[in-house]
Design an enzyme around this catalytic site. Structure first.
Site, mmCIF file in Angstrom:
data_model
loop_
_atom_site.group_PDB
_atom_site.id
_atom_site.type_symbol
_atom_site.label_atom_id
_atom_site.label_comp_id
_atom_site.label_asym_id
_atom_site.label_seq_id
_atom_site.Cartn_x
_atom_site.Cartn_y
_atom_site.Cartn_z
ATOM 1 N NE ARG A 13 -7.287 13.630 8.499
ATOM 2 C CZ ARG A 13 -6.647 14.605 7.746
ATOM 3 N NH1 ARG A 13 -5.241 14.368 7.252
ATOM 4 N NH2 ARG A 13 -6.973 15.698 8.033
ATOM 5 C CG ASP A 14 -3.839 16.718 9.979
ATOM 6 O OD1 ASP A 14 -2.860 16.477 9.782
ATOM 7 O OD2 ASP A 14 -4.216 17.522 9.354
ATOM 8 C CB CYS A 238 0.455 16.450 5.203
ATOM 9 S SG CYS A 238 0.246 15.485 3.732
HETATM 10 P P1 HMG Z 1 -2.018 5.001 -6.221
HETATM 11 O O1 HMG Z 1 -0.815 4.280 -5.652
HETATM 12 O O2 HMG Z 1 -1.944 5.853 -7.376
HETATM 13 O O3 HMG Z 1 -3.371 3.954 -6.370
HETATM 14 O O4 HMG Z 1 -2.415 5.890 -4.856
HETATM 15 P P2 HMG Z 1 -3.198 2.370 -7.021
HETATM 16 O O5 HMG Z 1 -4.669 2.397 -7.370
HETATM 17 O O6 HMG Z 1 -2.150 2.187 -7.937
HETATM 18 O O7 HMG Z 1 -2.973 1.579 -5.674
HETATM 19 C C1 HMG Z 1 -1.674 0.917 -5.227
HETATM 20 C C2 HMG Z 1 -2.047 0.187 -4.468
HETATM 21 O O8 HMG Z 1 -2.834 0.568 -3.035
HETATM 22 C C3 HMG Z 1 -2.941 -1.177 -4.632
HETATM 23 O O9 HMG Z 1 -2.670 -2.277 -3.900
HETATM 24 C C4 HMG Z 1 -4.327 -0.636 -4.274
HETATM 25 O O10 HMG Z 1 -5.046 -1.710 -4.316
HETATM 26 C C5 HMG Z 1 -4.113 -0.244 -2.790
HETATM 27 P P3 HMG Z 1 -1.802 -3.265 -4.910
HETATM 28 O O11 HMG Z 1 -2.337 -3.685 -5.937
HETATM 29 O O12 HMG Z 1 -0.283 -2.861 -4.741
HETATM 30 O O13 HMG Z 1 -1.655 -4.552 -3.626
HETATM 31 N N1 HMG Z 1 -5.226 0.950 -2.346
HETATM 32 C C6 HMG Z 1 -5.777 0.957 -1.553
HETATM 33 N N2 HMG Z 1 -5.800 -0.006 -0.442
HETATM 34 C C7 HMG Z 1 -6.670 0.234 0.622
HETATM 35 N N3 HMG Z 1 -7.356 1.495 0.667
HETATM 36 C C8 HMG Z 1 -7.344 2.428 -0.306
HETATM 37 C C9 HMG Z 1 -6.463 2.213 -1.486
HETATM 38 N N4 HMG Z 1 -6.145 2.739 -2.479
HETATM 39 C C10 HMG Z 1 -5.297 2.162 -3.224
HETATM 40 N N5 HMG Z 1 -8.166 3.580 -0.232
HETATM 41 C C11 HMG Z 1 -3.836 7.116 -3.602
HETATM 42 C C12 HMG Z 1 -3.384 6.687 -5.000
HETATM 43 C C13 HMG Z 1 -4.968 8.202 -3.736
HETATM 44 C C14 HMG Z 1 -4.530 5.855 -2.911
HETATM 45 C C15 HMG Z 1 -2.728 7.384 -2.889
HETATM 46 O O14 HMG Z 1 -1.925 8.401 -3.735
HETATM 47 C C16 HMG Z 1 -2.686 7.782 -1.538
HETATM 48 O O15 HMG Z 1 -3.247 7.069 -0.715
HETATM 49 N N6 HMG Z 1 -2.307 8.812 -0.970
HETATM 50 C C17 HMG Z 1 -2.439 9.113 0.338
HETATM 51 C C18 HMG Z 1 -2.269 10.654 0.599
HETATM 52 C C19 HMG Z 1 -2.674 10.693 2.219
HETATM 53 O O16 HMG Z 1 -3.189 9.826 2.803
HETATM 54 N N7 HMG Z 1 -2.057 11.865 2.474
HETATM 55 C C20 HMG Z 1 -2.385 12.297 3.838
HETATM 56 C C21 HMG Z 1 -3.805 13.001 3.891
HETATM 57 S S1 HMG Z 1 -4.128 14.565 3.121
HETATM 58 C C22 HMG Z 1 -3.817 15.733 4.344
HETATM 59 O O17 HMG Z 1 -3.057 15.344 5.257
HETATM 60 C C23 HMG Z 1 -3.970 17.052 4.237
HETATM 61 C C24 HMG Z 1 -5.152 17.547 4.750
HETATM 62 O O18 HMG Z 1 -4.817 17.386 6.315
HETATM 63 C C25 HMG Z 1 -5.443 18.903 4.510
HETATM 64 C C26 HMG Z 1 -4.195 19.774 4.703
HETATM 65 O O19 HMG Z 1 -3.497 19.799 5.755
HETATM 66 O O20 HMG Z 1 -3.670 20.383 3.721
HETATM 67 C C27 HMG Z 1 -6.609 16.674 4.375
HETATM 68 MG MG MG Z 2 -4.091 18.855 7.574
#
Ligand code: HMG
Ligand code: MG
Length: 302
Positions: A13-14, A238
């Site tokens: 994943r990450d 990320c």
């Molecule tokens: P948003 O744009 O505010 O959400 O995103 P929305 O509700 O307006 O949706 C936009 C579009 O995406 C829509 O589609 C939704 O249906 C679709 P459209 O109507 O335009 O066709 N959609 C989805 N489709 C499938 N699955 C879903 C989903 N959600 C919305 N789950 C949201 C809000 C949270 C979804 C967005 O900000 C997002 O996905 N961000 C991703 C961030 C991410 O993945 N970051 C990396 C992981 S975190 C990380 O790496 C840190 C970690 O490792 C710890 C560390 O190291 O710190 C964990």
């Molecule tokens: Mg991470």
């Protein structure tokens, strides 16, 4: 040393979410299978995130349906839509993510911290209804520093960690998203967290941008934390954290614990091999130190 350690492998994943080169579902499955064969027991396999935000993990459902049996798998879910997709696949260990920094939650999930906690509560309620015995982890990103807002006060990290536990998280993975922390900061934060939270609720997730991840892990372990995230070959990053390097390499972690007399159940030479096909697809050479040491001992440098 007389302790048990729990490793959460986050490479699939990450490790992959930040990679632009598309990796096929079958290549991801082969990677996961090799990780499992090396002895890793907990693997975060994918993320039910919007494919528009993270195209690399757009195959989450397809991947989940074909995971090899053996390890416990978890998946990241950013919102209710992600949870519903995950539940359709039968996922019973989920990870949610928020941050200690307002600026970061805005960039990463388009929410304030408060909004993200409301979303977490909603996700927990829906999840527990379907999976009363399921496991819920909450990542707490930018626990030490935010790429947009700078240093984060330990009290701020503690305050969000407490909220997450009080809402019902089984564990909080305290994350050094951009890999800046040093052991003195880890010591300070860990002591503070352990004053208020049971130690089995705390995990650490160190990115190794500046080479301090293993020293940080050693400090946290000395203070009683026993759950650590890492990624095979140190893959990771990320997409919404500029400057985030890879995770602590699982090879380095396994070497450290085994040499310290703490069994991990992981076969290091097998683990060292597990990421090679993915690295080749990404056009990279291995760089994790303990992985390279295995190859050099085997006189088999790829
Ligand atoms: P948003 O744009 O505010 O959400 O995103 P929305 O509700 O307006 O949706 C936009 C579009 O995406 C829509 O589609 C939704 O249906 C679709 P459209 O109507 O335009 O066709 N959609 C989805 N489709 C499938 N699955 C879903 C989903 N959600 C919305 N789950 C949201 C809000 C949270 C979804 C967005 O900000 C997002 O996905 N961000 C991703 C961030 C991410 O993945 N970051 C990396 C992981 S975190 C990380 O790496 C840190 C970690 O490792 C710890 C560390 O190291 O710190 C964990
Ligand atoms: Mg991470």
């Amino acid at each position: 040393m007389d302790a048990n350690v729990r490793i959460v492998e986050v490479g699939p994943r990450d490790g992959l979410q930040n990679e632009k080169t598309p990796i096929s579902t079958s290549a991801k499955l082969a990677f996961i299978e090799s990780l499992a064969k090396s002895g890793l027991k907990e693997i975060e396999a994918t993320s039910f995130v919007s494919p528009k935000w993270v195209p690399q993990l757009g195959d989450a459902a397809e991947l989940w349906a074909q995971l090899p049996s053996g390890p416990e798998y978890s998946a990241l879910v950013p919102n209710v839509k992600g949870l519903q997709r995950a539940l359709q696949c039968g996922v019973d260990r989920i990870s949610f993510f928020t941050a200690a920094s307002e600026a970061f939650t805005q960039k990463n999930i388009n929410m304030t911290i408060e909004e993200s906690l409301v979303a977490f509560e909603q996700i927990l309620d829906e999840f527990r209804e379907v999976k009363p015995n399921g496991h819920v982890r909450a990542y707490l990103s930018t626990a030490f520093e935010c790429p947009y807002a700078g240093r984060i006060e330990p009290e701020q990290t503690l305050s969000v960690a407490r909220r997450l536990v009080n809402l019902g998280a089984d564990e909080v993975s305290v994350s050094d998203t951009i890999g800046v922390a040093v052991p003195t900061e880890v010591s300070h934060l860990t002591k503070l967290l352990l004053e208020h939270l049971p130690k089995n609720k705390i995990a650490y997730h160190f990115h190794d941008t500046r080479g301090t991840a293993l020293a940080n892990l050693a400090k946290a372990f000395e203070l009683g934390v026993t759950t650590f995230d890492s990624s095979a070959a140190g893959l990771g990053g990320c997409p919404y954290a500029p400057g985030a390097g890879g995770n602590l390499a699982t090879e380095d972690l396994v070497y450290f614990f085994e040499r310290s007399g703490v069994p991990t159940g992981v076969n290091l030479p097998e683990l060292a091999q597990a990421s090679l096909p993915i690295l080749e697809l990404l056009g990279r050479r291995p760089t994790a130190k303990a992985q390279l040491a295995v190859f050099s001992e085997q006189r088999n440098c790829p």
